[in-house]
Write an enzyme that holds these catalytic residues in place. Structure first.
Site, PDB file in Angstrom:
ATOM      1  CB  CYS A  81      49.234  42.488  40.646  1.00 53.91           C
ATOM      2  SG  CYS A  81      50.534  41.483  39.891  1.00 53.91           S
TER       3      CYS A  81
ATOM      4  CB  CYS B 236      48.502  40.757  37.549  1.00 53.69           C
ATOM      5  SG  CYS B 236      49.098  39.916  39.025  1.00 53.69           S
TER       6      CYS B 236
END
Length: 101
Positions: free
Chosen positions: A26, A29
């Site tokens: 991600c 993230c």
């Protein structure tokens, strides 16, 4: 943080705990991770910040119906008190977390 340590480290904590639900793949993230580390260093005595990889610990993510990441959930006395979805700059996260720090 793992599924097996979640109850002891988060639900039974005496201080509010922000759980960063994330995954290695991600991109957003990875952007929010260093920001959360800074906030943890500055406000760690009032708000504990932990990371939970949803790929390695799917049970907890499923239990809290995490549908997109990054999702940051603040737990107070074992309950989700606030959810923040998506990467945000530090100033915005500090505003979102002002009640806890």
């Amino acid at each position: 943080m793992t599924d097996s340590t979640f109850t002891a480290e988060v639900l039974q904590s005496d201080v509010p705990v922000l759980v960063d639900f994330w995954a290695e793949w991600c991109g957003p993230c990875k952007m929010v991770g260093p920001v959360l580390e800074e906030i943890a260093k500055e406000h760690g005595e009032k708000l504990r910040i932990v990371k939970l990889n949803i790929d390695e610990n799917p049970e907890t993510a499923r239990n809290y119906q995490i549908m997109s990441i990054p999702t940051m959930a603040v737990f107070v006395k074992g309950e989700v008190d606030k959810s923040i979805v998506g990467a945000k700059p530090k100033a915005a996260l500090l505003r979102d977390l002002s009640a806890y720090i």
